[in-house]
Design a protein around this motif. Sequence first.
Motif, PDB file in Angstrom:
ATOM      1  N   ASP A 505      11.900   9.596  -9.132  1.00 53.65           N
ATOM      2  CA  ASP A 505      11.931  11.057  -9.118  1.00 53.65           C
ATOM      3  C   ASP A 505      11.471  11.642  -7.797  1.00 53.65           C
ATOM      4  N   GLY A 506      11.182  10.758  -6.803  1.00 58.33           N
ATOM      5  CA  GLY A 506      10.813  11.228  -5.468  1.00 58.33           C
ATOM      6  C   GLY A 506       9.333  11.424  -5.260  1.00 58.33           C
ATOM      7  N   THR A 507       8.521  11.142  -6.289  1.00 55.90           N
ATOM      8  CA  THR A 507       7.079  11.380  -6.152  1.00 55.90           C
ATOM      9  C   THR A 507       6.301  10.124  -5.800  1.00 55.90           C
ATOM     10  N   THR A 508       6.872   8.965  -6.038  1.00 57.39           N
ATOM     11  CA  THR A 508       6.176   7.712  -5.721  1.00 57.39           C
ATOM     12  C   THR A 508       7.127   6.734  -5.043  1.00 57.39           C
ATOM     13  N   VAL A 509       6.544   5.867  -4.244  1.00 58.49           N
ATOM     14  CA  VAL A 509       7.270   4.770  -3.597  1.00 58.49           C
ATOM     15  C   VAL A 509       6.486   3.488  -3.855  1.00 58.49           C
ATOM     16  N   THR A 510       7.181   2.410  -4.146  1.00 56.58           N
ATOM     17  CA  THR A 510       6.534   1.123  -4.367  1.00 56.58           C
ATOM     18  C   THR A 510       6.872   0.177  -3.221  1.00 56.58           C
ATOM     19  N   ILE A 511       5.830  -0.378  -2.620  1.00 55.74           N
ATOM     20  CA  ILE A 511       5.969  -1.358  -1.549  1.00 55.74           C
ATOM     21  C   ILE A 511       5.869  -2.738  -2.183  1.00 55.74           C
ATOM     22  N   ASP A 512       6.900  -3.557  -1.990  1.00 48.23           N
ATOM     23  CA  ASP A 512       6.899  -4.886  -2.613  1.00 48.23           C
ATOM     24  C   ASP A 512       5.655  -5.680  -2.221  1.00 48.23           C
ATOM     25  N   SER A 513       5.384  -5.728  -0.941  1.00 45.42           N
ATOM     26  CA  SER A 513       4.195  -6.447  -0.477  1.00 45.42           C
ATOM     27  C   SER A 513       3.842  -5.983   0.928  1.00 45.42           C
ATOM     28  N   VAL A 514       2.567  -6.079   1.238  1.00 43.60           N
ATOM     29  CA  VAL A 514       2.096  -5.768   2.581  1.00 43.60           C
ATOM     30  C   VAL A 514       0.956  -6.726   2.908  1.00 43.60           C
ATOM     31  N   THR A 515       1.012  -7.284   4.094  1.00 42.00           N
ATOM     32  CA  THR A 515      -0.063  -8.146   4.587  1.00 42.00           C
ATOM     33  C   THR A 515      -0.677  -7.475   5.800  1.00 42.00           C
ATOM     34  N   LEU A 516      -1.992  -7.313   5.782  1.00 42.90           N
ATOM     35  CA  LEU A 516      -2.713  -6.650   6.862  1.00 42.90           C
ATOM     36  C   LEU A 516      -3.854  -7.552   7.302  1.00 42.90           C
ATOM     37  N   ALA A 517      -3.804  -8.033   8.521  1.00 43.76           N
ATOM     38  CA  ALA A 517      -4.824  -8.966   8.992  1.00 43.76           C
ATOM     39  C   ALA A 517      -6.197  -8.321   9.080  1.00 43.76           C
ATOM     40  N   ASN A 518      -6.238  -7.032   9.403  1.00 42.44           N
ATOM     41  CA  ASN A 518      -7.507  -6.336   9.585  1.00 42.44           C
ATOM     42  C   ASN A 518      -7.701  -5.187   8.604  1.00 42.44           C
ATOM     43  N   GLU A 551       0.441  -6.810  -3.281  1.00 51.54           N
ATOM     44  CA  GLU A 551       1.790  -6.725  -3.844  1.00 51.54           C
ATOM     45  C   GLU A 551       1.926  -5.501  -4.747  1.00 51.54           C
ATOM     46  N   ASN A 552       3.165  -4.978  -4.797  1.00 49.92           N
ATOM     47  CA  ASN A 552       3.504  -3.843  -5.667  1.00 49.92           C
ATOM     48  C   ASN A 552       2.539  -2.676  -5.464  1.00 49.92           C
ATOM     49  N   VAL A 553       2.419  -2.271  -4.208  1.00 53.35           N
ATOM     50  CA  VAL A 553       1.529  -1.157  -3.856  1.00 53.35           C
ATOM     51  C   VAL A 553       2.259   0.156  -4.141  1.00 53.35           C
ATOM     52  N   GLU A 554       1.764   0.917  -5.078  1.00 52.70           N
ATOM     53  CA  GLU A 554       2.398   2.197  -5.429  1.00 52.70           C
ATOM     54  C   GLU A 554       1.739   3.321  -4.643  1.00 52.70           C
ATOM     55  N   ILE A 555       2.561   4.103  -3.978  1.00 53.86           N
ATOM     56  CA  ILE A 555       2.069   5.201  -3.141  1.00 53.86           C
ATOM     57  C   ILE A 555       2.563   6.514  -3.720  1.00 53.86           C
ATOM     58  N   THR A 556       1.628   7.386  -4.049  1.00 54.85           N
ATOM     59  CA  THR A 556       1.979   8.737  -4.489  1.00 54.85           C
ATOM     60  C   THR A 556       2.198   9.603  -3.254  1.00 54.85           C
ATOM     61  N   LEU A 557       3.344  10.234  -3.183  1.00 52.51           N
ATOM     62  CA  LEU A 557       3.700  10.996  -1.985  1.00 52.51           C
ATOM     63  C   LEU A 557       3.072  12.384  -2.015  1.00 52.51           C
ATOM     64  N   ASP A 558       2.482  12.764  -0.893  1.00 50.39           N
ATOM     65  CA  ASP A 558       1.954  14.124  -0.754  1.00 50.39           C
ATOM     66  C   ASP A 558       3.094  15.124  -0.612  1.00 50.39           C
ATOM     67  N   ALA A 559       4.175  14.673   0.014  1.00 56.05           N
ATOM     68  CA  ALA A 559       5.375  15.494   0.177  1.00 56.05           C
ATOM     69  C   ALA A 559       6.521  14.759  -0.502  1.00 56.05           C
ATOM     70  N   PRO A 560       6.789  15.052  -1.778  1.00 58.46           N
ATOM     71  CA  PRO A 560       7.821  14.305  -2.519  1.00 58.46           C
ATOM     72  C   PRO A 560       9.186  14.397  -1.848  1.00 58.46           C
ATOM     73  N   LEU A 561       9.994  13.361  -2.082  1.00 58.13           N
ATOM     74  CA  LEU A 561      11.363  13.324  -1.587  1.00 58.13           C
ATOM     75  C   LEU A 561      12.236  14.171  -2.505  1.00 58.13           C
ATOM     76  N   GLU A 562      12.995  15.059  -1.914  1.00 54.33           N
ATOM     77  CA  GLU A 562      13.869  15.935  -2.699  1.00 54.33           C
ATOM     78  C   GLU A 562      15.320  15.475  -2.660  1.00 54.33           C
ATOM     79  N   GLU A 563      15.661  14.657  -1.668  1.00 54.32           N
ATOM     80  CA  GLU A 563      17.021  14.157  -1.540  1.00 54.32           C
ATOM     81  C   GLU A 563      16.980  12.654  -1.309  1.00 54.32           C
ATOM     82  N   SER A 564      18.027  11.991  -1.716  1.00 52.58           N
ATOM     83  CA  SER A 564      18.137  10.556  -1.452  1.00 52.58           C
ATOM     84  C   SER A 564      18.270  10.321   0.053  1.00 52.58           C
ATOM     85  N   GLY A 565      17.714   9.226   0.510  1.00 57.17           N
ATOM     86  CA  GLY A 565      17.779   8.926   1.935  1.00 57.17           C
ATOM     87  C   GLY A 565      17.026   7.662   2.251  1.00 57.17           C
TER      88      GLY A 565
END
Length: 670
Positions: A505-518, A551-565
């Motif tokens: 619905d444009g309010t959240t994005v899920t990142i499959d995985s992220v590795t951060l050394a620091n 893994e599966n990091v869910e991010i709630t968007l401060d500025a939701p997406l209104e259009e596909s892109g």
Amino acid sequence: MRKAFAVLLTLVVVIGGVPIATTAQQETASVSFDNQATGGTTVVVDSVTLPEGGFVTIHDASLSDGNVLGSVAGSSAYLEPGTHENVTVYLDDPVAESGTYVAMPHMDSDDDRVYSFVAENGEADGPYTADGEIVVDDAMVNASATVSMSDQPTTGDTVVVDRVELSQGGFVTIHDATVTEGAVFESIRGTSGYLEAGVHENVRVELDNPVSENTTLVPMAHMDTDGDQMYTFPESEGETDGPYVADGGAVVDTASVSVSDTASIDYSEQVTGGYSIVVESVYLPEGGFVTVHDGTVTEGAVFESIRGTSEYLEPGYYNSVRVTLDAPLNETTTVVPMAHMDTDGDEMYTFPESEGETDGPYTADGSAVIDSGNATVSASVDYTTKTSDGMTVVVDRVELSQGGFVTIHDASLLGGAVFDSVVGTSEYLEPGVHEDVAVTLDQPIRSSQTLVPMAHMDTDDDETYTFVEGEGDADGPYTADGGAVIDSAHTSVNAVVVASDQSGDGTTVTIDSVTLANGGFVTVHDASVTDGAVFESIRGTSEYLAPGTHENVEITLDAPLEESGTIVPMAHVDSDGDEMYTFDTSEGAADGPYVASTGAVLTTADYTVEGGEMTETTDEMTEEPTEEMTEAMTEESTDSGSSNSEAPGFGVVVAVLALLAVAFVAQRRR
């Protein structure tokens, strides 16, 4: 000196119900790490004993504060079982300030020859123990410099410093030998331009005070203490831009230079794709060219033997001069590099068209100045130390005599895993020279490691790489001197972001995985980041993520997406260590993106807003970051910081932390 941290944990820890063995070995692991100076990118471990093989890892002092994963500054390549001396460790986080560092032997618990302790959240490749203690040694590492200069001929006006490594940027100054007699300022003969922090090779220095006779010169690494990128050491009478120091003295080398009017050239036999020849060194006292002849020149074919000529070279001494050939070599042959003058002063090589009237060869003792040796026609690969985003690897240069591919192997190749070591292969490459070849990896690599680019043929002429699936029946490697044509180098991987195409619905994005050394954050940008909207493109950011893989990091968007892109998830550092994302509010002064050699560490994915429309920018995005994107982001980037926070699956880290805290206190009381 050998030390071991007192341990207070059992020899088997449990993570998520899975026992992770840290049992003591039959033989005893040990490490010796002495105080030393570094130019910033490497340290040397004096000795390490690994009963079952593994790695020696360098942790920074934040280890004593509990930053078990984020304290990892670098790890060695895989080391076979036994004792190894003078082990050079490349640092993913270069040393910019002096401090205490800790050398720690680590196991290769998953037998893949890749150090994955951080990427696996401490669940693999843990530290060796001995007598119930984690084996370590610590040392004071002085952020300094290194400099090396070889003996060489000179016109008196310039010299070449082979290599300079500076931890914080600065200069290399050429002193004469009177500096050893106390003539600190009077001994200065010339200084380079400003050099950024890092490694610099073949630095040419113009001498303000030329030398007129054979003498000893003393290249010295100098700091830029006032930060103005201008060398002011002599005019300030030593108040600014003083020398780097190590072991109580200035960082210097010495070299004998001979003022000469006789040209010289040095060529070593080599393997080539047939399109170029590299001359090891050449000295042209009056400037000129390096011309590569084939062996027929010795039979009198003066002009017909010419295969290629360098660009014009100013008077002086040169290392590693690459000569592009006019017509490629088709078979292994003898080549004869020759030093040529620029007799008409036009900086254009006209020896053949003038039929020898101009730009003839330099001579010595009545003969042309030449060297000769075989050139084996096959392929060549050049790959230097760099940082990868974990998704792509860029090979500096590939030269193929008959076309083919460049394949990236990981370090398991050195253990005999010919097929399983393949982590990515380029598209088909035509015969010829290819520079900055980007290879997309089949699966992300999440750990710093040694990578081995290898030149492969296209033996079945289908322009498709089938070496692995054909189990070696097709597309095998180019070979020379009985071995495959390869290069290898340490490749740092400090952050990796993986995100799939998704809908919502444009309010959240899920990142499959992220590795951060620091540690740090994942920020979701929209496609306007490619237009330079660095801050305006920010749609939302994750909570603080500790060092390691999430893994599966869910991010709630401060500025939701209104259009596909297209969305652009990007890895950001927590550079100020407050576990709060302030990249936008600080206008880029803090928490900038992780950066690889190709730019900011990011990925792209299509996001479909359910019931929405597709924006025009979607088709403009690619899986690879655009030049505009990386330039915009890296301009705002800051140095990596480190911070400590517990994350899921980090039980072993907490256990190790309990051990280390007691040990550091005990050591500091000695």
